[in-house]
Design a protein around this motif. Structure first.
Motif, PDB file in Angstrom:
ATOM      1  N   GLU A 185       0.822  -1.215   0.108  1.00 50.09           N
ATOM      2  CA  GLU A 185      -0.003   0.035  -0.095  1.00 50.09           C
ATOM      3  C   GLU A 185       0.713   1.293   0.158  1.00 50.09           C
ATOM      4  N   HIS A 186       0.213   2.281  -0.770  1.00 52.84           N
ATOM      5  CA  HIS A 186       1.071   3.500  -0.975  1.00 52.84           C
ATOM      6  C   HIS A 186      -0.075   4.624  -0.617  1.00 52.84           C
ATOM      7  N   PRO A 187       0.231   5.736  -0.229  1.00 55.08           N
ATOM      8  CA  PRO A 187      -0.465   6.848  -0.109  1.00 55.08           C
ATOM      9  C   PRO A 187      -0.825   7.447  -1.499  1.00 55.08           C
ATOM     10  N   ASP A 188      -1.933   7.785  -1.801  1.00 57.72           N
ATOM     11  CA  ASP A 188      -2.312   8.544  -2.933  1.00 57.72           C
ATOM     12  C   ASP A 188      -1.726   9.997  -2.797  1.00 57.72           C
ATOM     13  N   ARG A 189      -1.543  10.613  -4.023  1.00 60.29           N
ATOM     14  CA  ARG A 189      -0.632  11.900  -3.938  1.00 60.29           C
ATOM     15  C   ARG A 189      -1.384  12.796  -2.917  1.00 60.29           C
ATOM     16  N   ASP A 190      -2.755  12.911  -3.118  1.00 62.83           N
ATOM     17  CA  ASP A 190      -3.544  13.926  -2.110  1.00 62.83           C
ATOM     18  C   ASP A 190      -3.345  13.345  -0.734  1.00 62.83           C
ATOM     19  N   GLU A 191      -2.934  12.325  -0.426  1.00 61.96           N
ATOM     20  CA  GLU A 191      -2.934  11.851   1.130  1.00 61.96           C
ATOM     21  C   GLU A 191      -1.806  12.169   1.635  1.00 61.96           C
ATOM     22  N   MET A 192      -0.871  12.393   1.084  1.00 61.12           N
ATOM     23  CA  MET A 192       0.489  12.722   1.310  1.00 61.12           C
ATOM     24  C   MET A 192       0.496  13.953   2.432  1.00 61.12           C
ATOM     25  N   ARG A 193       1.188  14.007   3.375  1.00 62.25           N
ATOM     26  CA  ARG A 193       1.075  15.122   4.428  1.00 62.25           C
ATOM     27  C   ARG A 193       2.452  15.643   4.673  1.00 62.25           C
ATOM     28  N   LEU A 194       2.791  16.955   4.560  1.00 57.05           N
ATOM     29  CA  LEU A 194       4.226  17.340   4.629  1.00 57.05           C
ATOM     30  C   LEU A 194       4.814  16.944   5.927  1.00 57.05           C
ATOM     31  N   ASP A 195       4.057  16.920   7.124  1.00 58.03           N
ATOM     32  CA  ASP A 195       4.766  16.492   8.309  1.00 58.03           C
ATOM     33  C   ASP A 195       5.427  15.169   8.073  1.00 58.03           C
ATOM     34  N   THR A 196       4.742  14.129   7.645  1.00 61.85           N
ATOM     35  CA  THR A 196       5.171  12.863   7.544  1.00 61.85           C
ATOM     36  C   THR A 196       6.168  12.965   6.581  1.00 61.85           C
ATOM     37  N   VAL A 197       6.174  13.573   5.337  1.00 59.48           N
ATOM     38  CA  VAL A 197       7.263  13.344   4.548  1.00 59.48           C
ATOM     39  C   VAL A 197       8.361  13.812   5.115  1.00 59.48           C
ATOM     40  N   LEU A 198       8.509  15.021   5.874  1.00 60.52           N
ATOM     41  CA  LEU A 198       9.667  15.571   6.384  1.00 60.52           C
ATOM     42  C   LEU A 198      10.088  14.772   7.607  1.00 60.52           C
TER      43      LEU A 198
ATOM     44  N   ARG B 161       2.888  17.555  -5.488  1.00 60.36           N
ATOM     45  CA  ARG B 161       2.278  17.917  -3.927  1.00 60.36           C
ATOM     46  C   ARG B 161       2.972  19.005  -3.050  1.00 60.36           C
ATOM     47  N   PHE B 162       4.303  19.041  -3.384  1.00 63.88           N
ATOM     48  CA  PHE B 162       5.119  19.932  -2.380  1.00 63.88           C
ATOM     49  C   PHE B 162       6.219  20.381  -3.431  1.00 63.88           C
ATOM     50  N   PRO B 163       5.831  21.538  -4.297  1.00 65.85           N
ATOM     51  CA  PRO B 163       6.600  21.975  -5.177  1.00 65.85           C
ATOM     52  C   PRO B 163       8.087  22.260  -4.612  1.00 65.85           C
ATOM     53  N   GLY B 164       9.249  21.831  -5.130  1.00 68.07           N
ATOM     54  CA  GLY B 164      10.650  22.419  -4.537  1.00 68.07           C
ATOM     55  C   GLY B 164      11.007  21.470  -3.343  1.00 68.07           C
ATOM     56  N   LEU B 165      10.257  20.807  -2.728  1.00 67.00           N
ATOM     57  CA  LEU B 165      10.736  20.168  -1.398  1.00 67.00           C
ATOM     58  C   LEU B 165      11.857  19.236  -1.657  1.00 67.00           C
ATOM     59  N   LEU B 166      11.590  18.312  -2.576  1.00 64.42           N
ATOM     60  CA  LEU B 166      12.801  17.529  -2.836  1.00 64.42           C
ATOM     61  C   LEU B 166      14.101  17.988  -3.377  1.00 64.42           C
ATOM     62  N   ASP B 167      13.946  18.787  -4.106  1.00 67.88           N
ATOM     63  CA  ASP B 167      15.210  19.800  -4.611  1.00 67.88           C
ATOM     64  C   ASP B 167      16.068  20.288  -3.680  1.00 67.88           C
ATOM     65  N   ALA B 168      15.172  20.964  -2.711  1.00 66.03           N
ATOM     66  CA  ALA B 168      15.712  21.562  -1.499  1.00 66.03           C
ATOM     67  C   ALA B 168      16.381  20.553  -0.560  1.00 66.03           C
TER      68      ALA B 168
ATOM     69  N   GLY C  44       5.009   8.223   1.441  1.00 65.48           N
ATOM     70  CA  GLY C  44       4.830   8.652   0.273  1.00 65.48           C
ATOM     71  C   GLY C  44       6.067   8.929  -0.709  1.00 65.48           C
ATOM     72  N   VAL C  45       7.216   8.968  -0.091  1.00 63.58           N
ATOM     73  CA  VAL C  45       8.561   9.171  -0.729  1.00 63.58           C
ATOM     74  C   VAL C  45       8.880   8.144  -1.672  1.00 63.58           C
TER      75      VAL C  45
END
Length: 111
Positions: A5-18, A88-95, A65-66
């Motif tokens: 199972e993977h979260p859908d794009r709209d289920e991704m949360r910034l705090d969880t990704v970070l 979902r989070f423009p520029g986050l991964l690049d940063a 969701g990473v």
């Protein structure tokens, strides 16, 4: 066929990704996946942790969701969900990847 199972794009949360990317081992995994278009099996990462801890790190990245994980035979293949994360989070991964390179690159992993 077994699926994970993977979260859908709209289920991704910034705090969880970070939180997933805050750990240096998980950040190393994401950075390595970012350097190639190929999928990589978990065993190819040679992490400085036990197999069970490695499994935990991959699961944390998947549930945030990473990464996307898919079975290919008996291996689990991993890929970075860059398109989904960038949408979902423009520029986050690049940063994150730029900061990682400043701190010492993708090869530096501390236990």
């Amino acid at each position: 066929m077994r699926t994970l199972e993977h979260p859908d794009r709209d289920e991704m949360r910034l705090d969880t990704v970070l939180a997933a990317l805050a750990d240096p081992i998980r950040r190393h995994i994401a950075c390595r996946l970012n350097t190639t278009d190929d999928d990589h099996a978990c065993a190819t990462f040679e992490l400085p942790v036990s197999k069970s801890t490695s499994t935990y790190h991959f699961r944390t990245l998947r549930e945030a969701g990473v990464i996307r994980q898919e079975y290919q035979g008996t291996s689990i293949m991993n890929s970075l969900r860059k398109d989904d994360l960038d949408a979902r989070f423009p520029g986050l991964l690049d940063a994150v990847f730029t900061a990682q390179n400043i701190e010492g690159g993708t090869a530096v992993v501390s236990a």
